[in-house]
Design an enzyme around this catalytic site. Structure first.
Site, mmCIF file in Angstrom:
data_model
loop_
_atom_site.group_PDB
_atom_site.id
_atom_site.type_symbol
_atom_site.label_atom_id
_atom_site.label_comp_id
_atom_site.label_asym_id
_atom_site.label_seq_id
_atom_site.Cartn_x
_atom_site.Cartn_y
_atom_site.Cartn_z
ATOM 1 N N ASN A 1 28.503 40.245 67.876
ATOM 2 C CA ASN A 1 27.240 40.972 67.776
ATOM 3 C C ASN A 1 27.226 41.955 68.953
ATOM 4 O O ASN A 1 27.165 41.534 70.106
ATOM 5 C CB ASN A 1 26.102 39.969 67.873
ATOM 6 N N ASN B 1 16.926 48.085 67.346
ATOM 7 C CA ASN B 1 17.947 47.954 66.317
ATOM 8 C C ASN B 1 18.697 49.272 66.127
ATOM 9 O O ASN B 1 18.282 50.317 66.629
ATOM 10 C CB ASN B 1 17.313 47.527 64.996
ATOM 11 N N CYS C 1 16.477 38.769 70.783
ATOM 12 C CA CYS C 1 17.888 38.847 70.406
ATOM 13 C C CYS C 1 18.647 37.823 71.240
ATOM 14 O O CYS C 1 18.829 38.012 72.440
ATOM 15 C CB CYS C 1 18.438 40.251 70.639
ATOM 16 N N ASN D 1 21.891 36.729 71.141
ATOM 17 C CA ASN D 1 23.164 37.192 71.688
ATOM 18 C C ASN D 1 22.935 38.258 72.754
ATOM 19 O O ASN D 1 23.665 38.351 73.739
ATOM 20 C CB ASN D 1 24.059 37.751 70.572
ATOM 21 N N HIS E 1 12.556 34.948 60.584
ATOM 22 C CA HIS E 1 13.791 34.566 59.894
ATOM 23 C C HIS E 1 13.492 33.892 58.572
ATOM 24 O O HIS E 1 12.576 33.065 58.478
ATOM 25 C CB HIS E 1 14.621 33.599 60.754
ATOM 26 N N GLU F 1 20.556 41.275 59.307
ATOM 27 C CA GLU F 1 19.474 41.498 60.268
ATOM 28 C C GLU F 1 18.637 42.714 59.883
ATOM 29 O O GLU F 1 19.169 43.758 59.494
ATOM 30 C CB GLU F 1 20.043 41.698 61.671
ATOM 31 N N CYS G 1 24.406 36.417 64.941
ATOM 32 C CA CYS G 1 22.982 36.586 65.240
ATOM 33 C C CYS G 1 22.541 35.331 65.964
ATOM 34 O O CYS G 1 22.480 34.242 65.367
ATOM 35 C CB CYS G 1 22.187 36.792 63.956
ATOM 36 N N GLY G 2 22.241 35.452 67.259
ATOM 37 C CA GLY G 2 21.878 34.291 68.058
ATOM 38 C C GLY G 2 20.584 33.651 67.596
ATOM 39 O O GLY G 2 20.511 32.427 67.421
ATOM 40 N N GLY H 1 19.369 33.944 64.699
ATOM 41 C CA GLY H 1 19.643 33.440 63.358
ATOM 42 C C GLY H 1 20.282 32.063 63.390
ATOM 43 O O GLY H 1 19.964 31.194 62.565
#
Length: 286
Positions: free
Chosen positions: A13, A66, A75, A77, A162, A211, A220-221, A223
């Protein structure tokens, strides 16, 4: 004017990180999109800006945008990369806990090494109005119509919304169609990150995430945290889970309601560079 940046990634990512500790954030939405273009720009999933903290209990603030220029609330990551960036800048020592402010609130990070970071991601939020998600009542699963069929999802916020779908085959070509549709579903008024999770056993998941504002990413951390949290709430996984994404594996620890969730994973530098900004561009913050 040349804008200095660091290119980084966490499990694939990828990010551009800007030093905004002394100067106001200089880019508008159009310029962010230009910088994000993987053919004519630098390319990234998200842009991160390290800035002075707004919250006096925090050491720094980090902004998140984004690839399409839209702002993001969290976020996972990215915050690991921010921590590694701060260590390289001499502002964060290995082994020290530091509280950093995100757009959705503070998180605590600790460097386990120069390239490994553990993050307190807070407690998952399942209350629909706080995700936000349109539902009459809080539940661990919802059936929603999607492209002529009914899809069963879990809904949760990890600082951003999510939708989590249990999927037996992550190579199913239908996911390419369903991911964007689920991200933009009308029951998520702020859109959502759509995660498709395959359960290997009680301690091992595989995951793909589409995302909002960035499309399909290698990792996606938030996620990974969301997938673990949804399945843990259903009693289907243990308190420690390895989540395997296309770009690498993240380790998620959560003991359930009343406890914060912890994410551990890598952060890596790729290169340093400069990007030209047209003269006369007015700086702005946020």
């Amino acid at each position: 004017m040349q804008l200095r940046f660091s290119k980084m990634h966490g499990s694939g990512n990828d990010f551009v990180v800007l030093d905004g500790r002394q100067h106001a954030f200089p880019l508008d939405q159009r310029q962010i999109r230009a910088l994000a273009d993987r053919h004519t720009g630098v390319g990234f999933d998200q842009l991160l800006s390290v800035e002075p903290a707004r919250d006096p209990s925090c050491a720094f603030y980090y902004g998140i945008w984004n690839a399409d220029g839209s702002p993001s609330g969290q976020c996972g990551n990215g915050v690991r990369c921010v921590a590694a960036w701060l260590h390289r800048a001499g502002a964060l020592a290995i082994g020290a806990n530091v509280r950093i402010e995100s757009p959705s609130g503070p998180v605590t990070v600790r460097l386990l090494g120069v390239d490994e970071v553990i993050v307190d991601m807070g407690e998952p939020v399942f209350e629909p109005s706080r995700i936000p998600f349109a539902a009459a009542a809080d539940d661990d699963a919802y059936d929603i119509p999607l492209d002529g069929e009914s899809i069963r999802i879990g809904a949760v916020s990890m600082g951003n919304p999510h939708a989590v779908v249990v999927q037996p085959d992550l190579a199913d070509p239908a996911l390419q169609r369903l991911g964007p549709l689920l991200s933009g579903h009308e029951r998520f008024p702020a859109q959502a990150n759509a995660g498709f999770v395959q359960q290997i056993d009680r301690g091992h998941l595989r995951l793909r995430v589409h995302e909002r504002g960035a499309g399909w990413t290698l990792a996606c951390g938030t996620g990974a945290c969301a997938a673990m949290a949804v399945l843990h709430r259903r009693g289907e996984v243990d308190d420690h889970v390895a989540v395997e994404l296309p770009g690498g594996t993240l380790h998620i620890d959560w003991a359930g309601a009343g406890h914060t969730l912890w994410m551990t994973g890598p952060a890596a530098f790729v290169f340093e560079g400069e990007w030209p900004i047209p003269a006369g561009t007015p700086p702005r913050r946020g």
